[in-house]
Design a protein around this motif. Sequence first.
Motif, PDB file in Angstrom:
ATOM      1  N   ASP A 182       0.826  -1.438  -0.012  1.00 35.90           N
ATOM      2  CA  ASP A 182       0.025  -0.059   0.119  1.00 35.90           C
ATOM      3  C   ASP A 182       0.676   1.207   0.071  1.00 35.90           C
ATOM      4  O   ASP A 182       0.523   2.312  -0.678  1.00 35.90           O
ATOM      5  CB  ASP A 182      -0.858   0.035   1.004  1.00 35.90           C
ATOM      6  CG  ASP A 182      -1.998  -1.116   1.186  1.00 35.90           C
ATOM      7  OD1 ASP A 182      -2.327  -1.615  -0.067  1.00 35.90           O
ATOM      8  OD2 ASP A 182      -2.646  -1.416   2.181  1.00 35.90           O
ATOM      9  N   ASP A 183       2.008   1.439   0.815  1.00 35.89           N
ATOM     10  CA  ASP A 183       2.946   2.435   0.683  1.00 35.89           C
ATOM     11  C   ASP A 183       3.557   2.733  -0.692  1.00 35.89           C
ATOM     12  O   ASP A 183       3.431   3.757  -0.941  1.00 35.89           O
ATOM     13  CB  ASP A 183       4.123   2.158   1.875  1.00 35.89           C
ATOM     14  CG  ASP A 183       3.516   2.250   3.358  1.00 35.89           C
ATOM     15  OD1 ASP A 183       2.208   2.560   3.653  1.00 35.89           O
ATOM     16  OD2 ASP A 183       4.158   1.632   4.046  1.00 35.89           O
ATOM     17  N   GLN A 204       0.795   4.192  -2.843  1.00 32.03           N
ATOM     18  CA  GLN A 204       0.650   5.850  -2.754  1.00 32.03           C
ATOM     19  C   GLN A 204       1.766   6.423  -3.258  1.00 32.03           C
ATOM     20  O   GLN A 204       1.787   7.497  -3.865  1.00 32.03           O
ATOM     21  CB  GLN A 204       0.560   5.831  -1.146  1.00 32.03           C
ATOM     22  CG  GLN A 204      -0.713   5.336  -0.509  1.00 32.03           C
ATOM     23  CD  GLN A 204      -2.004   5.887  -1.069  1.00 32.03           C
ATOM     24  OE1 GLN A 204      -1.901   6.814  -1.766  1.00 32.03           O
ATOM     25  NE2 GLN A 204      -3.040   5.413  -0.580  1.00 32.03           N
ATOM     26  N   LYS A 226       1.762   6.554  -7.115  1.00 34.19           N
ATOM     27  CA  LYS A 226       0.956   7.582  -7.456  1.00 34.19           C
ATOM     28  C   LYS A 226       1.109   8.850  -7.215  1.00 34.19           C
ATOM     29  O   LYS A 226       0.737   9.885  -8.183  1.00 34.19           O
ATOM     30  CB  LYS A 226      -0.624   7.161  -6.894  1.00 34.19           C
ATOM     31  CG  LYS A 226      -1.139   5.805  -7.640  1.00 34.19           C
ATOM     32  CD  LYS A 226      -2.405   5.446  -7.058  1.00 34.19           C
ATOM     33  CE  LYS A 226      -3.102   4.171  -7.680  1.00 34.19           C
ATOM     34  NZ  LYS A 226      -4.106   3.730  -7.244  1.00 34.19           N
TER      35      LYS A 226
END
Length: 115
Positions: A106-107, A110, A113
């Motif tokens: 997830d990190d 993020q 993006k």
Amino acid sequence: KEVMFLNELEEILDVIEPAEFTKVMVPLFKQLAKCVSSPHFQVAERALYFWNNEYILSLISDNVSSVMPLMFPALYKSKEHWNKTIHGLIYNALKLFMEMNQKLFDDCTQQYKAE
């Protein structure tokens, strides 16, 4: 030539000790990321086959905090590859990374993006 290089590399990784792997993993996965991003589908395909090797996968899993940030941008960007076979291999590699460490995945998502 790149495909032959990747064949040889996998043979070496099949017999490498985990302590030796940690010494070479950063330059190794930087190069592997370039291969995954290759527009030549055979090069990208051969590089992605590393995620089908159980021993290499265990080495990656043991060092996921170092390996995933190196590989993630190349994998994520390659979802747009022109070859459909590559799409399946990319999603497999991303899924394996997600299963290894969901928070780091997830990190990385993020951070990618945000760039």
